[in-house]
Design an enzyme around this catalytic site. Structure first.
Site, PDB file in Angstrom:
ATOM      1  N   LEU A 287     -16.426   8.170  -2.372  1.00 48.77           N
ATOM      2  CA  LEU A 287     -15.291   8.563  -3.199  1.00 48.77           C
ATOM      3  C   LEU A 287     -15.234   7.707  -4.459  1.00 48.77           C
ATOM      4  O   LEU A 287     -15.483   6.511  -4.393  1.00 48.77           O
ATOM      5  CB  LEU A 287     -13.993   8.370  -2.422  1.00 48.77           C
ATOM      6  CG  LEU A 287     -13.891   9.133  -1.109  1.00 48.77           C
ATOM      7  CD1 LEU A 287     -12.630   8.722  -0.382  1.00 48.77           C
ATOM      8  CD2 LEU A 287     -13.879  10.613  -1.359  1.00 48.77           C
TER       9      LEU A 287
ATOM     10  N   PHE B 219       0.840  -1.181   0.000  1.00 42.79           N
ATOM     11  CA  PHE B 219       0.000   0.000   0.000  1.00 42.79           C
ATOM     12  C   PHE B 219       0.873   1.228   0.000  1.00 42.79           C
ATOM     13  O   PHE B 219       2.043   1.170   0.352  1.00 42.79           O
ATOM     14  CB  PHE B 219      -0.945   0.003   1.201  1.00 42.79           C
ATOM     15  CG  PHE B 219      -2.108   0.908   0.976  1.00 42.79           C
ATOM     16  CD1 PHE B 219      -2.239   2.085   1.684  1.00 42.79           C
ATOM     17  CD2 PHE B 219      -3.057   0.601   0.019  1.00 42.79           C
ATOM     18  CE1 PHE B 219      -3.300   2.935   1.446  1.00 42.79           C
ATOM     19  CE2 PHE B 219      -4.117   1.449  -0.220  1.00 42.79           C
ATOM     20  CZ  PHE B 219      -4.235   2.613   0.496  1.00 42.79           C
TER      21      PHE B 219
ATOM     22  N   HIS C  11     -12.102  13.168   4.198  1.00 42.55           N
ATOM     23  CA  HIS C  11     -12.359  11.833   4.707  1.00 42.55           C
ATOM     24  C   HIS C  11     -11.616  11.483   5.980  1.00 42.55           C
ATOM     25  O   HIS C  11     -11.852  10.423   6.549  1.00 42.55           O
ATOM     26  CB  HIS C  11     -12.104  10.782   3.635  1.00 42.55           C
ATOM     27  CG  HIS C  11     -10.699  10.756   3.167  1.00 42.55           C
ATOM     28  ND1 HIS C  11      -9.742   9.970   3.731  1.00 42.55           N
ATOM     29  CD2 HIS C  11     -10.077  11.419   2.186  1.00 42.55           C
ATOM     30  CE1 HIS C  11      -8.603  10.170   3.102  1.00 42.55           C
ATOM     31  NE2 HIS C  11      -8.778  11.033   2.159  1.00 42.55           N
TER      32      HIS C  11
END
Lengths: 105, 662
Positions: free
Chosen positions: B304, B171, B405
């Site tokens: 999103l 990630f 967010h």
């Protein structure tokens, strides 16, 4: 819990007084066949259709709507991940993507 | 139950004999460990505050406010240690916003390749743009493998590799060998519902212990006396009674405050209640101006849309149908980095080329791409677009705008989870008060949060709070005396709102605040835009005095609760915008057009030799501490230095600041 017990006793009560046909009683899965110890063909319990019949979905219909296919045995063939997210790799665009939607944690 | 008994009496007299059915419907005599109606046997009713609102007093060893990932972990950690714990939450635990997290948890387990938590430490410090406190980051990354293994032992079904170890994926922002060894694979997840699974695992585990859950109790304020926190006062939404929870230790885990902005991904319940409670108690909140934005969130819904859409060929267009990214980033166009895209979109909207009746968003066009390509590379996007935006993605564009967010800021704590204030250049612990999760800011995220670190933050610091409390206190300690009328001001405020009869509705004031924040304190920040925003927010804050509510009842009065939440949101919003206006640099998620560079104590673009260290007042590598006067809405700012040393220099060397580039 008490409600179920009540219904059960009511059903048996009905039968005892001969208000329900004997055939329905034997079809009752609680007693048919098992008491004798003989292995019967495994018949799946058939859900009775609702009176209208239109609220019952076909088995295949719900599966085809699923855009993201399940992997065989839940193992991703490329990465060999077991129990991972379905469909293409969510992190391939640098964020967590699923169904076009980004869940940035 | 009564209906069944009645029915049986009507039908059954002739059919069922009296011996087949028990004469009286038996109530369950299993002793439930949480109280159903919120009043335990040892709770006392007092009318010391007001005769109109009788108050129920409870006494516990510890109170946890909020039952998301961090709150639950703290609550059962405390119960495990033997403390009599209460968990006060306005939502049922499994409905907290943690459930929406789909991604994973970072931990240096080393299952995919050789890994070391010190490399994770380096990545997090760099990601935070050197605003994170390195001792807290050291604590978190060192505890990460143990925390993930503990979760897995609790029963969380992580996805596995062939050998049966936890599968870790790559990630963003995670590297090996202090940034020099390539991409690291550290993110452990549970299919695509890690947050959901985490919350359910923690909730299930917490039921083993003797925690008292007070579900749907809205915490109004902290009970502070002589600078010490002695408990919480809460409103039971179900029956409208006021409850005072007296405890020696209070843990705040109430989550973030996304709802201050017009477009956010957070639930309607993310209203920053913990931050506001702390502000009203006269304590500071830290780094509230750091808010993470995502460029393409669906207008109205707040979901999103992945950046992959633009990667696959989607383009952003304005009201004139122009592909405006060509002007802002001639080479990269729509594939420019997130902040460039967000800023370009905001500039277009500000200059009047937005779409829609309010001209406040832009379009993301995908219908020029062949539908098979869309379906192959982005399966499910047509479904998402239809459900959330109501558009057919093969014919119409999707309305998008930059969306909030995550909130990096919150209640300042040290690495143990204790809330601190800053007096005379020293950090001082506030006795009896702790904070963890998104509400707390031990500052592991600093100026920018790395994805997958937030779920880790929840469990590590939730556990840290429980451990610290267990270390310092013993269960069953006698509580210090509390004034009989403690919490009077909160009840007076409640009463005032309940009978408010001004001219503006709660929803109108809230929309004003959200639109102001979205247009002035969002991605595009410059001096005059922020200043204008500060003045507008000041007037919106003052309009709170003129509020009108409609529901005068006390049982499940959602109008009242929404107004209380609006008060909390307003306190968070003013601190965010004033803090952003004051910070004259660009760091991490706070990016300003007029001050594009980081301002540190040394200029790290040049060699340090011969440079003079700037004093704290002249540079910006420091935490903002903001205080608000709740009556006027005036914000005062103070600053506190970043902690640059790790917990143990031999174990893990601190990372000296450098320029952040990826």
């Amino acid at each position: 819990m008490a409600l179920l017990r009540f219904c059960c006793t009511t059903a048996r009560g009905f039968v005892k007084r001969g208000l329900i046909l004997q055939s329905t009683y034997t079809a009752c899965p609680g007693t048919a066949g098992y008491a004798s110890g003989v292995t019967k063909d495994k018949e799946p319990l058939k859900k009775a259709k609702t009176p209208q019949g239109r609220f019952d979905m076909e088995e295949t219909e719900s599966k085809s709507k699923d855009v993201l296919e399940r992997f065989p045995e839940d193992v991703n063939p490329e990465t060999k991940e077991k129990g991972g997210p379905r469909g293409p790799e969510p992190t391939r665009y640098g964020d967590w993507e699923r169904k076009g939607r980004c869940i940035d944690f | 139950m009564a209906a069944v008994c009645a029915a049986s009496r009507v039908l059954g007299r002739k059919i069922v004999s009296s011996t087949a059915l028990p004469a009286v419907c038996q109530t369950s005599n299993r002793k439930l460990h949480f109280s159903i109606y919120g009043k335990r046997g040892d709770a006392k009713v007092s009318d010391a505050i007001s005769t109109q609102y009788p108050v129920v007093d409870h006494e516990f060893d510890a109170v946890v406010v909020g039952a998301g990932g961090a709150g639950l972990r703290a609550a059962f950690g405390l119960s495990e240690a033997g403390f009599n714990t209460a968990c006060v939450t306005k939502l049922f635990p499994t409905r907290s916003h943690t459930v929406a997290a789909q991604g994973g948890i970072n931990a240096a387990l080393g299952n995919m390749e050789e890994d070391d938590w010190r490399w994770h430490f380096y990545d997090t410090v760099k990601g935070s743009d050197w605003l994170g406190d390195q001792d807290a980051i050291h604590y978190m990354t060192e505890q990460a493998p143990a925390a993930v293994v503990e979760l897995e032992n609790f029963g969380m079904p992580f996805s596995r590799t062939e050998e049966g170890r936890i599968y870790q994926r790559a990630f963003g922002g995670q590297s090996l060998k202090f940034g020099k060894g390539g991409q690291a694979h550290r993110c452990c997840c549970v299919a695509d519902r890690t947050g959901h699974s985490l919350l359910h695992t923690l909730y299930g585990r917490s039921l083993r212990y003797d925690t008292s859950y007070f579900v749907e109790y809205f915490a109004l304020d902290l009970l502070m006396e002589d600078g010490e926190c002695k408990g919480v006062i809460a409103l039971c939404m179900e029956d409208g009674s006021i409850h005072r929870f007296r405890a020696k230790n209070t843990v705040i885990a109430t989550g973030g405050y996304g709802r201050t902005f017009f477009s956010c991904t957070s639930a309607h319940t993310s209203t920053g209640d913990g931050n506001a409670m702390v502000t009203r108690a006269g304590l500071p909140c830290q780094d509230l101006e750091f808010v993470q934005f995502h460029p393409t969130g669906i207008y109205g819904a707040g979901c999103l849309i992945t950046e992959g859409c633009r990667g696959e060929g989607g383009i952003l267009i304005n009201s004139e149908g122009e592909r405006f990214m060509e002007r802002y980033a001639p080479n990269a166009k729509d594939l420019a980095s997130r902040d460039v895209v967000s800023r370009s979109m905001t500039i277009e909207i500000r200059e009047g080329r937005g779409v829609g009746p309010d001209k406040d968003h832009v379009y993301l066009q995908l219908h020029h791409l062949p539908p098979q390509q869309l379906a192959a590379h982005l399966p499910g996007i047509s479904e998402t677009a239809m459900i959330f935006a109501g558009v057919d993605v093969t014919k119409e564009p999707i309305p998008v705008l930059p969306t909030v967010h995550y909130n990096m800021g919150g209640i300042p704590t040290n690495y143990k989870g204790q809330v601190i204030t800053h007096k005379d250049g020293e950090d001082m612990v506030v006795p009896g008060l702790y904070a963890c999760g998104e509400a707390g800011c031990a500052s592991v995220h600093g100026a920018n949060r790395l994805g997958a670190n937030s779920l880790l933050d929840l469990v590590v610091f939730g556990r840290a709070c429980a451990l610290t409390i267990a270390e310092i206190n013993t269960p069953g300690e006698k509580l210090s005396p509390l004034k009989p009328n403690a919490g009077e001001a909160s009840v007076a405020n409640l009463d005032k709102i309940r009978f408010a009869d001004g001219s503006t509705r709660t929803s109108e004031i809230r929309l004003n605040m959200q639109k102001t924040m979205q247009s002035h304190a969002a991605v595009f920040r410059t001096g005059d835009v922020l200043k204008e925003g500060c003045d507008k927010m000041d007037s919106v804050y003052k309009s709170l005095d003129d509020i009108k509510t409609f529901d005068r009842g006390i049982v499940w009065n959602t109008d009242l609760v929404e107004t209380l939440e609006l008060q909390n949101l307003m306190l968070n919003a003013v601190q965010t915008i004033v803090g952003a206006e004051a910070r004259k640099e660009s760091r991490g998620a706070h990016a300003r057009e007029d001050f594009k560079d980081r301002v540190d104590e040394y200029d790290y673009t040049k060699p340090l030799q011969g440079q003079v260290k700037k004093p704290l007042e002249q540079h910006w590598r420091k935490h903002t501490l903001s205080y608000v006067d709740p009556k006027t809405g005036k914000v005062t700012l103070e600053y506190r230095p970043v902690i640059d040393n790790s917990l143990n220099a031999e174990d893990c060397a601190a990372i000296p600041p450098a320029i952040r580039s990826y």
